[in-house]
Enzyme design. Structure first.
Site, PDB file in Angstrom:
ATOM      1  N   LEU A 130      -7.622  15.169  -0.732  1.00  0.00           N
ATOM      2  CA  LEU A 130      -7.330  16.415  -1.435  1.00  0.00           C
ATOM      3  C   LEU A 130      -6.180  16.298  -2.442  1.00  0.00           C
ATOM      4  CD1 LEU A 130      -7.714  19.466  -1.795  1.00  0.00           C
ATOM      5  CD2 LEU A 130      -6.176  19.801   0.159  1.00  0.00           C
TER       6      LEU A 130
ATOM      7  N   GLY B 292       0.809  -1.216   0.000  1.00  0.00           N
ATOM      8  CA  GLY B 292       0.000   0.000   0.000  1.00  0.00           C
ATOM      9  C   GLY B 292       0.843   1.268   0.000  1.00  0.00           C
ATOM     10  N   TYR B 293       0.139   2.387   0.068  1.00  0.00           N
ATOM     11  CA  TYR B 293       0.811   3.686  -0.072  1.00  0.00           C
ATOM     12  C   TYR B 293       1.879   3.910   1.015  1.00  0.00           C
ATOM     13  CZ  TYR B 293       1.091   8.851   0.024  1.00  0.00           C
ATOM     14  OH  TYR B 293       1.507  10.163   0.039  1.00  0.00           O
TER      15      TYR B 293
ATOM     16  N   ASN C  25      -6.245  -3.314  -1.976  1.00  0.00           N
ATOM     17  CA  ASN C  25      -6.229  -1.905  -2.386  1.00  0.00           C
ATOM     18  C   ASN C  25      -4.847  -1.519  -2.901  1.00  0.00           C
ATOM     19  OD1 ASN C  25      -7.544   0.620  -2.701  1.00  0.00           O
ATOM     20  ND2 ASN C  25      -6.495   1.405  -0.889  1.00  0.00           N
TER      21      ASN C  25
ATOM     22  N   LYS D 157      -9.513   1.914   4.499  1.00  0.00           N
ATOM     23  CA  LYS D 157      -9.295   3.262   5.033  1.00  0.00           C
ATOM     24  C   LYS D 157     -10.236   4.346   4.493  1.00  0.00           C
ATOM     25  CE  LYS D 157      -5.970   4.653   1.543  1.00  0.00           C
ATOM     26  NZ  LYS D 157      -4.769   5.395   1.199  1.00  0.00           N
TER      27      LYS D 157
ATOM     28  N   PHE E   2       0.117  -2.071   8.853  1.00  0.00           N
ATOM     29  CA  PHE E   2      -0.588  -1.059   8.049  1.00  0.00           C
ATOM     30  C   PHE E   2      -1.912  -1.572   7.499  1.00  0.00           C
ATOM     31  CE2 PHE E   2       3.937   0.065   7.283  1.00  0.00           C
ATOM     32  CZ  PHE E   2       3.913   1.408   7.583  1.00  0.00           C
TER      33      PHE E   2
ATOM     34  N   TYR F 287     -14.934   3.688  10.191  1.00  0.00           N
ATOM     35  CA  TYR F 287     -13.471   3.642  10.015  1.00  0.00           C
ATOM     36  C   TYR F 287     -12.765   4.186  11.246  1.00  0.00           C
ATOM     37  CZ  TYR F 287      -8.791   5.097   8.772  1.00  0.00           C
ATOM     38  OH  TYR F 287      -7.436   5.299   8.801  1.00  0.00           O
TER      39      TYR F 287
ATOM     40  N   LYS G 135     -10.088   2.444  14.320  1.00  0.00           N
ATOM     41  CA  LYS G 135      -8.796   2.912  14.834  1.00  0.00           C
ATOM     42  C   LYS G 135      -8.871   3.087  16.359  1.00  0.00           C
ATOM     43  CE  LYS G 135      -6.694   2.814  10.971  1.00  0.00           C
ATOM     44  NZ  LYS G 135      -5.777   1.711  10.725  1.00  0.00           N
TER      45      LYS G 135
ATOM     46  N   ARG H  89     -18.028  19.878   3.098  1.00  0.00           N
ATOM     47  CA  ARG H  89     -18.283  18.438   3.009  1.00  0.00           C
ATOM     48  C   ARG H  89     -18.813  17.967   4.365  1.00  0.00           C
ATOM     49  NH1 ARG H  89     -13.264  14.635   1.325  1.00  0.00           N
ATOM     50  NH2 ARG H  89     -12.512  15.292   3.380  1.00  0.00           N
TER      51      ARG H  89
ATOM     52  N   SER I 119      -4.544   7.005  13.554  1.00  0.00           N
ATOM     53  CA  SER I 119      -4.896   8.174  12.747  1.00  0.00           C
ATOM     54  C   SER I 119      -5.305   9.335  13.638  1.00  0.00           C
ATOM     55  CB  SER I 119      -6.065   7.783  11.836  1.00  0.00           C
ATOM     56  OG  SER I 119      -6.636   8.920  11.240  1.00  0.00           O
TER      57      SER I 119
HETATM   58  P1  NAD Z   1      -3.462   1.506   1.494  1.00  0.00           P
HETATM   59  O1  NAD Z   1      -4.856   1.071   1.210  1.00  0.00           O
HETATM   60  O2  NAD Z   1      -2.664   2.079   0.383  1.00  0.00           O
HETATM   61  O3  NAD Z   1      -2.630   0.297   2.138  1.00  0.00           O
HETATM   62  C1  NAD Z   1      -3.244  -0.703   2.922  1.00  0.00           C
HETATM   63  C2  NAD Z   1      -2.799  -2.038   2.350  1.00  0.00           C
HETATM   64  O4  NAD Z   1      -3.349  -3.090   3.143  1.00  0.00           O
HETATM   65  C3  NAD Z   1      -3.283  -2.266   0.920  1.00  0.00           C
HETATM   66  O5  NAD Z   1      -2.174  -2.637   0.113  1.00  0.00           O
HETATM   67  C4  NAD Z   1      -4.289  -3.402   1.040  1.00  0.00           C
HETATM   68  O6  NAD Z   1      -4.289  -4.240  -0.094  1.00  0.00           O
HETATM   69  C5  NAD Z   1      -3.784  -4.123   2.287  1.00  0.00           C
HETATM   70  N1  NAD Z   1      -4.810  -4.886   3.004  1.00  0.00           N
HETATM   71  C6  NAD Z   1      -6.017  -4.449   3.460  1.00  0.00           C
HETATM   72  N2  NAD Z   1      -6.658  -5.451   4.083  1.00  0.00           N
HETATM   73  C7  NAD Z   1      -5.833  -6.544   4.046  1.00  0.00           C
HETATM   74  C8  NAD Z   1      -5.951  -7.877   4.514  1.00  0.00           C
HETATM   75  N3  NAD Z   1      -7.041  -8.315   5.153  1.00  0.00           N
HETATM   76  N4  NAD Z   1      -4.916  -8.728   4.298  1.00  0.00           N
HETATM   77  C9  NAD Z   1      -3.802  -8.306   3.655  1.00  0.00           C
HETATM   78  N5  NAD Z   1      -3.646  -7.067   3.176  1.00  0.00           N
HETATM   79  C10 NAD Z   1      -4.667  -6.186   3.373  1.00  0.00           C
HETATM   80  O7  NAD Z   1      -3.540   2.534   2.722  1.00  0.00           O
HETATM   81  P2  NAD Z   1      -2.413   3.489   3.312  1.00  0.00           P
HETATM   82  O8  NAD Z   1      -2.765   4.882   2.984  1.00  0.00           O
HETATM   83  O9  NAD Z   1      -1.080   2.976   2.982  1.00  0.00           O
HETATM   84  O10 NAD Z   1      -2.712   3.310   4.870  1.00  0.00           O
HETATM   85  C11 NAD Z   1      -1.991   2.398   5.665  1.00  0.00           C
HETATM   86  C12 NAD Z   1      -2.534   2.435   7.073  1.00  0.00           C
HETATM   87  O11 NAD Z   1      -2.447   3.758   7.582  1.00  0.00           O
HETATM   88  C13 NAD Z   1      -3.994   2.030   7.218  1.00  0.00           C
HETATM   89  O12 NAD Z   1      -4.145   1.307   8.417  1.00  0.00           O
HETATM   90  C14 NAD Z   1      -4.702   3.354   7.311  1.00  0.00           C
HETATM   91  O13 NAD Z   1      -5.926   3.241   8.019  1.00  0.00           O
HETATM   92  C15 NAD Z   1      -3.708   4.173   8.084  1.00  0.00           C
HETATM   93  N6  NAD Z   1      -3.835   5.608   7.878  1.00  0.00           N
HETATM   94  C16 NAD Z   1      -3.804   6.121   6.609  1.00  0.00           C
HETATM   95  C17 NAD Z   1      -3.929   7.492   6.418  1.00  0.00           C
HETATM   96  C18 NAD Z   1      -3.954   8.062   5.033  1.00  0.00           C
HETATM   97  O14 NAD Z   1      -4.449   9.182   4.871  1.00  0.00           O
HETATM   98  N7  NAD Z   1      -3.432   7.389   4.008  1.00  0.00           N
HETATM   99  C19 NAD Z   1      -4.064   8.334   7.526  1.00  0.00           C
HETATM  100  C20 NAD Z   1      -4.074   7.783   8.806  1.00  0.00           C
HETATM  101  C21 NAD Z   1      -3.952   6.407   8.969  1.00  0.00           C
HETATM  102  C1  WQD Z   2      -8.340  17.435   3.413  1.00  0.00           C
HETATM  103  C2  WQD Z   2      -8.998  18.796   3.238  1.00  0.00           C
HETATM  104  C3  WQD Z   2     -11.346  18.664   2.750  1.00  0.00           C
HETATM  105  C4  WQD Z   2     -11.039  16.770  -1.154  1.00  0.00           C
HETATM  106  C5  WQD Z   2      -9.188  11.966   5.759  1.00  0.00           C
HETATM  107  C6  WQD Z   2      -9.791  10.973   6.725  1.00  0.00           C
HETATM  108  C7  WQD Z   2      -8.928  10.792   7.926  1.00  0.00           C
HETATM  109  C8  WQD Z   2      -7.482  10.458   7.551  1.00  0.00           C
HETATM  110  C9  WQD Z   2      -6.954  11.388   6.498  1.00  0.00           C
HETATM  111  C10 WQD Z   2      -7.119   8.087   7.628  1.00  0.00           C
HETATM  112  C11 WQD Z   2     -10.385  18.874   3.892  1.00  0.00           C
HETATM  113  C12 WQD Z   2     -10.598  19.258   1.591  1.00  0.00           C
HETATM  114  C13 WQD Z   2     -10.740  17.341   0.066  1.00  0.00           C
HETATM  115  C14 WQD Z   2     -11.583  17.581  -2.192  1.00  0.00           C
HETATM  116  C15 WQD Z   2     -11.445  19.480  -0.701  1.00  0.00           C
HETATM  117  N1  WQD Z   2      -7.352   9.160   6.973  1.00  0.00           N
HETATM  118  N2  WQD Z   2     -10.942  18.667   0.282  1.00  0.00           N
HETATM  119  N3  WQD Z   2     -11.751  18.916  -1.926  1.00  0.00           N
HETATM  120  O1  WQD Z   2     -10.611  14.963   5.582  1.00  0.00           O
HETATM  121  O2  WQD Z   2      -8.401  15.514   6.656  1.00  0.00           O
HETATM  122  O3  WQD Z   2      -9.049  13.191   6.437  1.00  0.00           O
HETATM  123  O4  WQD Z   2      -7.893  11.469   5.412  1.00  0.00           O
HETATM  124  O5  WQD Z   2      -7.057   7.883   8.801  1.00  0.00           O
HETATM  125  O6  WQD Z   2      -9.488   9.775   8.688  1.00  0.00           O
HETATM  126  O7  WQD Z   2     -11.077  11.453   7.108  1.00  0.00           O
HETATM  127  O8  WQD Z   2      -8.413  14.478   4.387  1.00  0.00           O
HETATM  128  O9  WQD Z   2      -7.635  14.744   2.072  1.00  0.00           O
HETATM  129  O10 WQD Z   2     -10.048  14.141   2.473  1.00  0.00           O
HETATM  130  O11 WQD Z   2      -9.266  16.412   3.043  1.00  0.00           O
HETATM  131  O12 WQD Z   2     -11.653  20.665  -0.522  1.00  0.00           O
HETATM  132  O13 WQD Z   2     -11.913  17.102  -3.292  1.00  0.00           O
HETATM  133  O14 WQD Z   2      -9.237  18.988   1.833  1.00  0.00           O
HETATM  134  O15 WQD Z   2     -12.593  19.279   2.907  1.00  0.00           O
HETATM  135  O16 WQD Z   2     -10.528  20.167   4.397  1.00  0.00           O
HETATM  136  P1  WQD Z   2      -9.188  14.623   5.798  1.00  0.00           P
HETATM  137  P2  WQD Z   2      -8.831  14.874   2.914  1.00  0.00           P
END
Ligand code: NAD
Ligand code: WQD
Length: 336
Positions: free
Chosen positions: A198, A10-11, A35, A84, A80, A148, A152, A291, A124
């Protein structure tokens, strides 16, 4: 000895795998590609080593997980893997609870069985909701506003209870808003469908896949009326995981929650401006209604991360936009 990286394709997992390799750790990836794409694994290997182990399996499959611990010398785990998407979690809460809680419980059971005690968990800033005091510290009250978010919140509770009962030391990393990409432009975020977040949306506008950005809300109580977040470069975030593992090897025990943010709040229009500078042309955008469910402003107090992990972010918003654009420009369709 190796570190098991769940969701490693993942990312954030992919960037962390590269950072771990650079710091001299052996890495075993596990992912079911729910994903993500095998192409991300190829990109990780191209940046690191062809021999990096990758297990394609669902973490809910307890036999497969137990096998990974038997076949590899794992002594540290970063978890990870999770679903999400906040909106999707409202429509499919049971899928989210099963996947996000089931994988966490099953993984810890397998760790206990294999005598592995060091775990870093992806939490998160969503657990803070709209904090009363900003910058937000780890002592702020937590809760959730979506299934979601509850996964967490509940995972934090489960891991804290487990750490009190068994031989398990955990760092709960509360990420703020990860953006950017590896500086090579070969690894980055590749969302499915129309992005919810965003920066992926902005970059798909820049590359011509989407027409214009809708800025959600122009009437917040902020300097330009748009909402404030703490955007953090994904490579800084990745380095924060290495620091967390290092801390678990000595300084830290029990269960510790740590913010990973920069401490800098940026408005949506700050991001649009920084992205326009990186891309070299304006990002078409329009201010529309707020939103539903969005909070007005949040950014991290990063002091505890520096104190406890010896980590702080190094890259600013311009770096984030430059690297995210470099990835998107070279890969307009992501890994497809
Ligand atoms: P992502 O979706 O890119 O990566 C998650 C990976 O987990 C994916 O490759 C998916 O295929 C894999 N996966 C999901 N369920 C699985 C399962 N049951 N078995 C095996 N693999 C599985 O997401 P990301 O952005 O890299 O996020 C990673 C972690 O960080 C997540 O726990 C997410 O909730 C958390 N997080 C992400 C953000 C964000 O904005 N990206 C913010 C806060 C927390
Ligand atoms: C950022 C800002 C939007 C899209 C989400 C999850 C949170 C966490 C991080 C995992 C906000 C604005 C967005 C668009 C916009 N993930 N926006 N136009 O809302 O902080 O959090 O991702 O844990 O749980 O809720 O991130 O990137 O969606 O938005 O104006 O098309 O950009 O309103 O102010 P957010 P986001």
């Amino acid at each position: 000895m190796a570190v098991l990286v769940t969701g490693g394709a993942g990312y954030i997992g992919s960037h962390t795998a590269v950072a771990l390799h650079e710091e001299g750790r052996e890495v075993v990836l596990i992912d079911n590609f729910a994903n993500s794409s095998p192409k991300a694994v190829a990109a990780i290997r191209a940046l690191t080593t062809d021999s990096m182990a990758m297990v394609e399996a669902d973490l809910l499959d307890s036999d497969a997980v137990a096998r990974v611990f038997k076949e590899h010398d794992i002594d540290e785990v970063i978890h990870f893997a999770a679903y999400k998407a906040v909106g999707e979690s409202v429509a499919k809460p049971l899928d989210y609870y099963r996947n996000n809680l089931g994988t966490t419980i099953g993984l810890v059971e397998a760790m206990v069985e294999a005598d592995v005690s060091k775990l870093v968990f992806s939490s998160s800033c969503t657990v803070y909701g709209q904090p009363d005091v900003i910058p937000v510290t780890e002592a702020a009250p937590t809760g959730a506003e979506s299934p979601y978010g509850w996964t967490k919140y509940m995972s934090e509770q489960i891991l804290s209870d487990a750490a009190a009962a068994v031989d398990l030391d955990v760092v709960l990393l509360r990420y703020f808003n990860p953006v950017g990409a590896h500086e090579s432009g070969t690894l980055g975020e590749d969302p499915n469908g129309i992005p919810n977040n965003l920066v992926p949306f902005v970059m798909q506008v820049a590359v011509g896949r989407l027409e214009k950005l809708m800025v959600f809300g122009g009437d917040y109580d902020t300097p330009d009326g748009t909402a404030i977040r703490d955007y953090i470069h994904v490579v800084d975030l990745a380095e924060g995981h290495v620091a967390a593992l290092d801390a678990l090897n000595g300084r830290l025990s029990g269960c510790t929650a740590v913010n990973l943010g920069t401490g800098v709040g940026s408005t949506v229009l700050d991001v649009v401006r920084a992205a326009s500078d990186a891309v070299g042309s304006p990002i078409p955008h329009e201010i529309v209604e707020r939103r539903a469910g969005d909070i007005e402003k949040i950014y991290a107090d990063p002091a505890y991360a520096e104190q406890i992990l010896g980590w702080r972010s190094k890259r600013d918003l311009a770096d984030m936009m430059r690297d995210h654009w470099n990835w998107q420009r070279q890969n307009p369709q992501g890994f497809a």
